[in-house]
Structures are given as structure tokens and as C-alpha cells.
Design a protein around this motif. Sequence first.
Motif, PDB file in Angstrom:
ATOM      1  N   UNK A 187       0.844  -1.202   0.000  1.00  0.00           N
ATOM      2  CA  UNK A 187       0.000   0.000   0.000  1.00  0.00           C
ATOM      3  C   UNK A 187       0.876   1.249   0.000  1.00  0.00           C
ATOM      4  N   UNK A 188       1.903   1.253   0.872  1.00  0.00           N
ATOM      5  CA  UNK A 188       2.774   2.426   0.973  1.00  0.00           C
ATOM      6  C   UNK A 188       3.589   2.639  -0.303  1.00  0.00           C
ATOM      7  N   UNK A 189       3.959   1.542  -0.959  1.00  0.00           N
ATOM      8  CA  UNK A 189       4.738   1.674  -2.192  1.00  0.00           C
ATOM      9  C   UNK A 189       3.880   2.172  -3.344  1.00  0.00           C
ATOM     10  N   UNK A 190       2.660   1.641  -3.460  1.00  0.00           N
ATOM     11  CA  UNK A 190       1.891   1.902  -4.671  1.00  0.00           C
ATOM     12  C   UNK A 190       1.030   3.149  -4.593  1.00  0.00           C
ATOM     13  N   UNK A 191       0.479   3.461  -3.404  1.00  0.00           N
ATOM     14  CA  UNK A 191      -0.485   4.554  -3.357  1.00  0.00           C
ATOM     15  C   UNK A 191       0.097   5.890  -3.826  1.00  0.00           C
ATOM     16  N   UNK A 192       1.193   6.378  -3.214  1.00  0.00           N
ATOM     17  CA  UNK A 192       1.709   7.682  -3.684  1.00  0.00           C
ATOM     18  C   UNK A 192       2.172   7.631  -5.135  1.00  0.00           C
ATOM     19  N   UNK A 193       2.882   6.560  -5.517  1.00  0.00           N
ATOM     20  CA  UNK A 193       3.408   6.503  -6.882  1.00  0.00           C
ATOM     21  C   UNK A 193       2.281   6.484  -7.906  1.00  0.00           C
ATOM     22  N   UNK A 231       9.216  -4.912  -7.264  1.00  0.00           N
ATOM     23  CA  UNK A 231       8.971  -5.358  -8.639  1.00  0.00           C
ATOM     24  C   UNK A 231       7.478  -5.532  -8.894  1.00  0.00           C
ATOM     25  N   UNK A 232       6.797  -6.107  -7.901  1.00  0.00           N
ATOM     26  CA  UNK A 232       5.348  -6.257  -8.038  1.00  0.00           C
ATOM     27  C   UNK A 232       4.681  -4.883  -8.086  1.00  0.00           C
ATOM     28  N   UNK A 233       5.185  -3.955  -7.255  1.00  0.00           N
ATOM     29  CA  UNK A 233       4.619  -2.606  -7.232  1.00  0.00           C
ATOM     30  C   UNK A 233       4.835  -1.910  -8.577  1.00  0.00           C
ATOM     31  N   UNK A 234       6.020  -2.101  -9.155  1.00  0.00           N
ATOM     32  CA  UNK A 234       6.333  -1.493 -10.450  1.00  0.00           C
ATOM     33  C   UNK A 234       5.371  -2.007 -11.527  1.00  0.00           C
ATOM     34  N   UNK A 235       5.126  -3.314 -11.498  1.00  0.00           N
ATOM     35  CA  UNK A 235       4.181  -3.919 -12.440  1.00  0.00           C
ATOM     36  C   UNK A 235       2.793  -3.304 -12.277  1.00  0.00           C
ATOM     37  N   UNK A 236       2.377  -3.160 -11.012  1.00  0.00           N
ATOM     38  CA  UNK A 236       1.061  -2.602 -10.730  1.00  0.00           C
ATOM     39  C   UNK A 236       0.975  -1.158 -11.215  1.00  0.00           C
ATOM     40  N   UNK A 252      -7.951   1.176  -1.032  1.00  0.00           N
ATOM     41  CA  UNK A 252      -8.777  -0.038  -0.952  1.00  0.00           C
ATOM     42  C   UNK A 252      -8.227  -1.092  -1.907  1.00  0.00           C
ATOM     43  N   UNK A 253      -7.930  -0.678  -3.148  1.00  0.00           N
ATOM     44  CA  UNK A 253      -7.430  -1.622  -4.144  1.00  0.00           C
ATOM     45  C   UNK A 253      -6.098  -2.215  -3.704  1.00  0.00           C
ATOM     46  N   UNK A 254      -5.225  -1.376  -3.150  1.00  0.00           N
ATOM     47  CA  UNK A 254      -3.904  -1.867  -2.763  1.00  0.00           C
ATOM     48  C   UNK A 254      -3.980  -2.811  -1.570  1.00  0.00           C
ATOM     49  N   UNK A 255      -4.895  -2.535  -0.634  1.00  0.00           N
ATOM     50  CA  UNK A 255      -5.058  -3.440   0.504  1.00  0.00           C
ATOM     51  C   UNK A 255      -5.528  -4.810   0.038  1.00  0.00           C
TER      52      UNK A 255
END
Lengths: 290, 420
Positions: free
Chosen positions: A75-81, A157-162, A221-224
Motif C-alpha cells: 500500500x505504501x509503495x503503490x499509493x503515492x506513486x 517489482x510487483x509494485x512497479x508492475x502494478x 482499498x485496491x492496494x489493501x
Amino acid sequence: MIPGNKDTRDGIIFSLPFLVVYLAFMIYPLLSGLYISFFKWDILSTASFVGLDNYRTLFSDEKFYSSLWHTLQFVLMTTPTLLIAGFVMALAITGTSPWKGIMENVFFFPYIFSMTVVSTLWAWLMQKDWGIFNQVLITIGQNPVSWLTNEKLAMWSVALTTLWWTAGFNMVLFGAGIKQIPKEIYESASIDGATYLQRVRHITIPLVSSTTVLCLILQIIASFNVFGQVYVMTGGGPHGTTRVLVQYIYETGFKFFKMGYSAAMSYILFLIILVVSILQYTLLGRKEDA
Amino acid sequence: MKKQILLVALVAILASGMLFAQGAAETKAEGPIEITFWSLFTGGDGEFFDAMVKEFNASQSAIVMKNDMVKFDNYYTKLTTALAAKTAPDVVVVHQGNLLNYVPSGSLLALDSYVDATTLADFQQAPLDACRFDGKLYSLPFDVHPIVMYYNKDLMAKAGITKVPQSAQEFIEASQKVKQVTGKWGMAIDNTTGVYKAYTLARLFMSMLAQQGGSLLNADATAPAFNNAYGEAALKWLQDLVHVYKVNPTELDYDAAMNTFKLGEAAFYFNGVWATGTLEKTAGLNFGAAPLPAIMGGEAAWAGSHTLAIPVQKNQDPKRVEAAMTFIKWMTSHGEMWAKAGHIPTRKSVAQKSEMKALPYRADYAAAAAFALPTPRTAAWEEIYGTLSDKLEFAVTKNQNPKAALADMEQTVKNIIASY
């Protein structure tokens, strides 16, 4: 009021098709999930009532905490990016560039693929020994990277893909928000000598804040609820360091046959998301009014 | 637009009609009986299985078997929910190790009254007994698939190794020689989760415990039994290959290990017999197969077994059960076709067939079925197996102190067993 027209009755009748489906497929499972969480049940045999035992176990389960922590990392990796990427893309497609039509399509394109397609594709790209990423790195004289098999990198890597996959969706939301801002505001700012960055900072960002709140809530919500990408790309590895909560919930339920425990964990996740969403909504919403 | 909606609605109605039609066909007495099957064979073995079903359908006209393939990852999820709803197909495949998830709840039909003594006598004893619970037979073994060793003959010749290594020490020496002479890896034991967990580590660990006379769990599968000298020797060997002798790559996942061996980048490779079919199709790979060597002294090897079972239905139609049994008997008695995928057939009559004897490699490792390890009988098995794979992965890739690793694994397994 039109004679013979009973608003309440008609209202109910017209809502019925939706309400029936909603009750049957959302509300009923939601409640029965809560009910199951008080039982020890393997799906196939008769369930036995255990009260709050499942919840008690959960708080001393190391794997529950680690999975929750991995989810939080994601969540912390993907939300702001994702928010920033979506916003920047939206700026690009609402600007004056002659390429904006093409950019809009290119940016949104990844979003139309299914999770499995995207994850499988990136898992191949990031494969340690034969993936294109590492082949490129080797050609330019760099050391290959263990994208998915190194515990420090796997989640990134998973976050980058997302990011690649879903940023386009935020772009659409932000794009709609930006297009609603009246042109006159920008024009008068330009006349007063405001630069592009000043206009973005003092006009665009404040005026799309309601969209930002919406995006933020949807994104969190999506990231959780992340599961698919992790499951396909890393399988939760290396040694369980990317196992996310939804994956653990799935495994406990359908692999280990602990349906009650699985339901209890789902409810904790539900509560977390609920609290976070309410907090965001009230805190950020209030700021907007001020 | 309106037309489109109408069209969609029409299609939906037709489609739902077909659903009901299928239900109606079940009760139809005329013509061949159509029975259904769900298989989890999607990898290299899928095509061989489909060919068998096709052959079965062509061989007789009374029964038509409809095979539906389900992705392995989702197979048990789908099967479990179907069994709970009692809408499972007529025949299903269940791994012997997973039977315990379904037998106690009465989801599978006891088959004793449907199989005659002659047929039963044709099955090898050990895999057949593994399908019995409290004296009742709940499925028939379709194959046994132990972990075996594959070796690259060209790499061995290049490195000047004339004898296939057997003991832990011989493996280390041979692997070092391969590395020095050819620059390739000696071993390719996967040790990192990718699409699959590092199950190979758990399988080897289990096998090596048994080879020393130990076992993973105690006899009645109620407590861990590996935190001892046996466990230490096994874990240390797996770790040292990577960290001390550096003859096995680290961060190697299942698919990468398979590819490493396929590309001729490693001399020795351990995997289940199901890899044979894929390896055979690899051009330019000159390999041999052998039962798992007695690395730790004795003979023992982890093994799985695909078994065929009949789910309990709401209204069990005896005719369909009979048809299902006919199918199961036909499939098991044509094991030579299934052996093409690499698996070891379970019927004595199949072993005698000339087609079976003509298959390369299989004869080399068929003996492994004799010392195949049974899966511990505990409902907690799936969680123990998965968790141990994760812990072993950590211990091997991080070179964790073996004593500390085993103590941690022991405590974890105790907690898991207590939670069921």
C-alpha cells in the motif's frame, strides 16, 4: 403528483432488480462470512461453534502479522506513486501537446489487460536468467538484478508492475477532474505572469483535490486487496516475504481448510480498510471545506 | 442499441436453457451415458491424459467421457467448493496426499463394493493401501510419481565422471569436478519460490531423513521428528552445496532449475518423474534418469500419487457410478500410455506390457516406486508441507545455522498441528 402514481411503490419496484441481486450476492455473503468466522469449519463437514477463538488465534499468529505488514508495504509503495503517475499523465493528456491523443491511448492501454496477463508478462520480463530486463542490463555492462527472487526487491517489482498496469485508471479520473476546471482561471493566471508550474501548483492541484481524495480512497482499498499480481509473480516468495494478507486468507481457507479462521482474517482486513477510508474521508474532506 | 440488448438477452436465455438441458440429459436412458471428469493435468502430462480419454471414448460406445481441464493452482479450490455443493463431476483426480481432506467428511464414495478382487490384486500393494482409510477404499491409484535424479551424460563425460554419484560426498566431488572442468553447475536443486514454492527442498529433506532411518513427523503424524542429527545432516548438505562448495545456484526457482538442466547448464537435477516427458522433448539434451540415490545411506524417496475417485452426489445414479468405475479401470489398466508423461503405472499387468518395456528411462527409475514414502496422514499436512518449504528456502538461501533453523521449524510445525 400524477394521479395513480405511487412514488414509494414504484421506487421500490424499480429498485428491486438491483436490490435482489445486491442482497443475494453482497449483503448475504457479507453476513454469512461474519457468521462463519465464529466457527471451526472445513467447508465439507459440520461446523462447530468456537466463539471468538478464531479472532484470539489471529492476534498471536506471526504469519498474520507478517502478511498484514507485507500488504501495508505494498500500500505504501503503490499509493503515492500511482497517484503521482496518474496525475502527471493527466497533465500530459490535458495539455497542449499534439501527441496528447496518442499519449492518452498509450497510457491507458495496459489497464485493459487482465491481471493474469500483465503479471505473467512481467514475471517473464523480470526473470533472473533469461528475462529481457536482465539481458539489457548485461548488454550495457551492468550486473543482472534478482527482480523477483530477492526479498528486498520482490515487492518493489510487483509494485512497479502494478504501476504500469493501473496508473492509466487514475489518469482518467484526474483527467476528468482537470477538464472541469474553467479555462478562464488559467487564462487570467497566465496574464498575471504565472508560469506553467505555478499554475499547476496553485490552480490545478487545489481544484482537483476532490478527485485526489477519491483516487486516494479507491487506491488504498485496491492496494489493501492486492493478491493476484503477487500470487502469479512471486507466489509469495522468496520464503514468504511477499505473502500478502489476501493470499494468506485464501490459503488458510482453501488450502488448509480453515474456513472460520480465514473468514475472521477477512473481517479484520475489512475493518482496517473501513477505518482507513472513514479517516481519510473525514480528515481530507474537512480540510477541503476550510 | 435496443436490438443489441435484445440479442444479449436472447443469448442469455439460450445459454441458460443449455445449462438445464445438460441436467436433463443426465436422466436420459437412451444412447451412451455421458459422464464428466475434472483433471488437473495442465503441464506436460496434460496432452497424454487427453489422448487417453480420447482413446477410451473411441474404444467403446456405451460411455462418453467429457474431460474438463482445470488449472492446477485452482483445481482443489474448485473441487472443494463443488464437493461442498455436491455438484462435483462423476470422476475426479485427487492426489493421495490430499485424500484426507475429503474422506472424513464423506465427500468421496467408498469403492469396495464396485471393484472385484481380481482387479484389486492387479494393483501394487503400497499405492493401493495408501488409498484406504479405516479399512475402506476411497480411490484407485492411477500412478506413483517419486522424486528421481536426472543427470546430463554429456557434462559428466566432459568432466571425466564415469560413475553416477550416489552418496552425499560423491555428489559434492562430482559437482566440483563438473564446475572445474566445464564451468557449469554441478547441481540444480531449486531453492526459491517462483510460480511454485521450493517444494523440491522439502521433498529432498523428507527423503534424506528417511534414508537415515528418521522421518519428518512421528509415526502417528502428531509431532515433528526432524530436529535431530538426521535433520541436521540433511539440511547441512543442502546448504553446503550452495554456500560451501558453491556447486548449486542460489535464488533458483522451480522453472529456472528445470531450464538450467534443459539448457545443459547443470549436471545433476532432482525432480518428480513428471519431468521426464518434458526433458525427452528437449533437443540436444543427452540425459539419464535414476531412482533417488541413497544420498544419506538408505533408500527412500518422497513420492506423490494421482488417484481417481468418485464424489458422493445428491442423487447418486448407480448407472453413472458403474460407468465411472469402467472409466477408472480402463485408465489404470492402460498405464503404459500415461507412463509416456513420465509417471510410474500402478498395475502389475501394465508393467508386463511390451509398450511399457519399450519406453526409455521409465524402466531405470520404476524401482523407485518400491521405496516411495507415504504422505503423513494428518489434516495439517498441506500447511506443514508449504510452511516447511518456505522455512527450508530461508535456511538454504540465507545459510541459516542448521540447529537454529531446525528448532524454529520444529516449533512452527508443533503450532500448526495444534491448530487443527
